[in-house]
Design a protein around this motif. Structure first.
Motif, mmCIF file in Angstrom:
data_model
loop_
_atom_site.group_PDB
_atom_site.id
_atom_site.type_symbol
_atom_site.label_atom_id
_atom_site.label_comp_id
_atom_site.label_asym_id
_atom_site.label_seq_id
_atom_site.Cartn_x
_atom_site.Cartn_y
_atom_site.Cartn_z
ATOM 1 N N PRO A 20 -7.451 -0.662 5.915
ATOM 2 C CA PRO A 20 -6.062 -0.870 6.326
ATOM 3 C C PRO A 20 -5.685 0.012 7.518
ATOM 4 N N PHE A 21 -4.794 -0.492 8.365
ATOM 5 C CA PHE A 21 -4.280 0.276 9.494
ATOM 6 C C PHE A 21 -3.118 1.164 9.037
ATOM 7 N N VAL A 22 -2.272 0.610 8.154
ATOM 8 C CA VAL A 22 -1.193 1.374 7.527
ATOM 9 C C VAL A 22 -1.468 1.395 6.027
ATOM 10 N N ARG A 23 -1.510 2.602 5.468
ATOM 11 C CA ARG A 23 -1.795 2.724 4.035
ATOM 12 C C ARG A 23 -0.636 3.491 3.388
ATOM 13 N N ILE A 24 0.121 2.801 2.567
ATOM 14 C CA ILE A 24 1.246 3.409 1.849
ATOM 15 C C ILE A 24 0.810 3.543 0.398
ATOM 16 N N ARG A 25 0.857 4.773 -0.138
ATOM 17 C CA ARG A 25 0.343 5.013 -1.485
ATOM 18 C C ARG A 25 1.409 5.671 -2.365
ATOM 19 N N ASN A 26 1.850 4.938 -3.390
ATOM 20 C CA ASN A 26 2.770 5.468 -4.417
ATOM 21 C C ASN A 26 3.974 6.193 -3.808
ATOM 22 N N VAL A 27 4.554 5.566 -2.790
ATOM 23 C CA VAL A 27 5.674 6.198 -2.087
ATOM 24 C C VAL A 27 6.979 5.978 -2.847
ATOM 25 N N ALA A 36 15.700 4.741 -3.960
ATOM 26 C CA ALA A 36 15.811 3.753 -2.879
ATOM 27 C C ALA A 36 14.490 3.004 -2.715
ATOM 28 N N VAL A 37 13.382 3.745 -2.877
ATOM 29 C CA VAL A 37 12.034 3.157 -2.882
ATOM 30 C C VAL A 37 11.324 3.723 -4.097
ATOM 31 N N ASP A 38 10.706 2.846 -4.881
ATOM 32 C CA ASP A 38 10.194 3.248 -6.186
ATOM 33 C C ASP A 38 8.710 2.928 -6.333
ATOM 34 N N ASP A 39 7.854 3.919 -6.056
ATOM 35 C CA ASP A 39 6.410 3.831 -6.303
ATOM 36 C C ASP A 39 5.779 2.626 -5.599
ATOM 37 N N VAL A 40 5.993 2.546 -4.284
ATOM 38 C CA VAL A 40 5.474 1.423 -3.495
ATOM 39 C C VAL A 40 4.091 1.759 -2.946
ATOM 40 N N SER A 41 3.144 0.850 -3.159
ATOM 41 C CA SER A 41 1.816 0.939 -2.537
ATOM 42 C C SER A 41 1.583 -0.337 -1.743
ATOM 43 N N LEU A 42 1.098 -0.184 -0.506
ATOM 44 C CA LEU A 42 1.023 -1.332 0.397
ATOM 45 C C LEU A 42 -0.011 -1.047 1.476
ATOM 46 N N ASP A 43 -0.873 -2.025 1.759
ATOM 47 C CA ASP A 43 -1.830 -1.933 2.864
ATOM 48 C C ASP A 43 -1.458 -2.969 3.916
ATOM 49 N N ILE A 44 -1.394 -2.529 5.173
ATOM 50 C CA ILE A 44 -1.112 -3.441 6.289
ATOM 51 C C ILE A 44 -2.240 -3.264 7.300
ATOM 52 N N PHE A 45 -2.723 -4.378 7.839
ATOM 53 C CA PHE A 45 -3.932 -4.347 8.657
ATOM 54 C C PHE A 45 -3.618 -4.491 10.146
ATOM 55 N N LYS A 46 -4.544 -4.026 10.964
ATOM 56 C CA LYS A 46 -4.360 -4.020 12.421
ATOM 57 C C LYS A 46 -4.117 -5.443 12.923
#
Length: 379
Positions: A20-27, A36-46
């Motif tokens: 992943p280009f952007v890696r959001i882990r348990n934010v 406001a944001v509750d345990d978000v994990s998300l991968d976004i690619f280039k």
């Protein structure tokens, strides 16, 4: 709106080994006691044009601001291009952000607005001039370089803001409701332009929007947000055709929802007894559910047909009366009151001009659909 692509590397999210280009882990982000944001994990690619879609208060803009560095997560981590952003201030991130208000400098020309960030970085004058000219060509505003923002239309100002956000060649561009200030027709035209610009540059875009049509038109993938959490992530066709919950089905587009109980559960089909539909619902695939489980059948208005004569079959046929018809030019929307007392919407493309055989108000009709026309939802 994205072109269909078949090469494996154009849809890296389908490859379990892709990085992943952007890696959001348990934010998580809390304001006082409010998540406001509750345990978000998300991968976004280039190279993706990823849309965060949700209503007011769903957490999408807060997530965007954390990516930009304007807010710090309460917990969790954010990586961009392999680098942890925890201690990186906004001005050092490989990111730029385009705001809904566009925030152009009113006293500066279009060229000066686009060049502003480059001048602050002390780039050589010749390089700044070349880059500004290149961006004016990209956003089709070459004749407007000397004008001030108040001399431009809303769509032109939007493109100036986009050019300014791209001037420093960020690896990641964050767009907060970028088309929200435009009227419907201009918004639709600008959607095509935005996709073309993104594909030309190959910059990764993350767009926040509350507009479902906008997300469906722009995105490679959509992340539907609800109450600070991700409700579903998928390509636009998956989110629309195969929603994973009643919330997602109802949030994306228009949908008819029937509650029912499973009376037959086989590997190749399910039969649902639905008082709301006034008929049995036959689905031609198996569903993982318990015997006699209450579940919901979601079907889009365009997947239902109306006829005056009762079709053959013992399922997927609901009788009713046409209460209202809305003529929208390209299609007509029928509101049908079923004999069960449930109202449904059915849409029909107006392929013929002035169709004399079209079903009209107060007619008795049969609404019917195929075995693979809808989705069975357990939550």
């Amino acid at each position: 709106m994205k072109k269909p692509q078949t090469a494996a590397d154009t849809r890296p999210w389908r490859d379990p080994g892709a990085k992943p280009f952007v890696r959001i882990r348990n934010v998580t982000k809390k304001f006082g006691d409010v998540f406001a944001v509750d345990d978000v994990s998300l991968d976004i690619f280039k190279g993706e044009l990823f849309c965060l879609l949700g209503g007011s208060g769903s957490g999408k803009s807060t997530l965007l601001r954390m990516l930009a560095g304007f807010e710090d997560p309460t917990s969790g981590s954010i990586e961009i291009d392999g680098q942890d952003m925890a201690s990186v201030p906004p001005y050092r991130r490989p990111v730029n952000m385009m705001f809904q208000s566009y925030a152009l400098f009113p006293h500066m020309s279009v060229e000066a607005n686009i060049a502003y960030g480059l001048k602050r970085d002390h780039l050589p004058k010749a390089e700044i001039a070349d880059r500004v000219a290149e961006l004016l060509r990209l956003v089709k505003l070459e004749p407007y370089g000397k004008r001030k923002p108040h001399q431009l239309s809303g769509g032109q100002r939007q493109r100036v803001a986009l050019a300014r956000a791209l001037a420093k060649r960020p690896k990641l561009l964050l767009l907060d409701e970028p088309l929200g200030a435009l009227d419907k027709k201009l918004r639709e035209e600008t959607q095509f332009e935005l996709v073309k610009i993104q594909e030309t540059l190959g910059v990764t875009f993350i767009v926040v929007t509350h507009d479902q049509e906008e997300a469906m038109s722009l995105a490679t993938r959509i992340g539907v947000m609800r109450e600070g959490a991700i409700a579903m992530i998928g390509e636009p066709t998956d989110v629309y055709e195969f929603p994973n919950s009643r919330f997602v089905a109802g949030f994306i587009g228009s949908v008819n929802m029937f509650e029912g109980v499973v009376v037959e559960d086989e590997p190749d089909h399910v039969r649902i007894r639905s008082t709301e539909a006034g008929c049995d619902i036959y689905v031609n695939h198996g569903v993982d559910c318990a015997p006699d489980q209450v579940l919901w059948f979601a079907i889009r208005p365009e997947k239902i047909s109306l006829s005056r004569e009762r079709p053959e079959g013992d399922a997927n046929i609901a009788k009713g009366m046409v209460e209202d018809i809305a003529y929208l030019g390209d299609m007509s929307v029928y509101q049908v009151m079923l004999d069960s007392g449930k109202r449904i919407r059915v849409t029909k493309a107006n392929a013929l001009r002035g169709d004399p055989d079209a079903i009209s108000w107060d007619e008795e009709v049969y609404a019917h659909w195929g075995g693979n026309a809808g989705s069975v939802l357990t939550s």
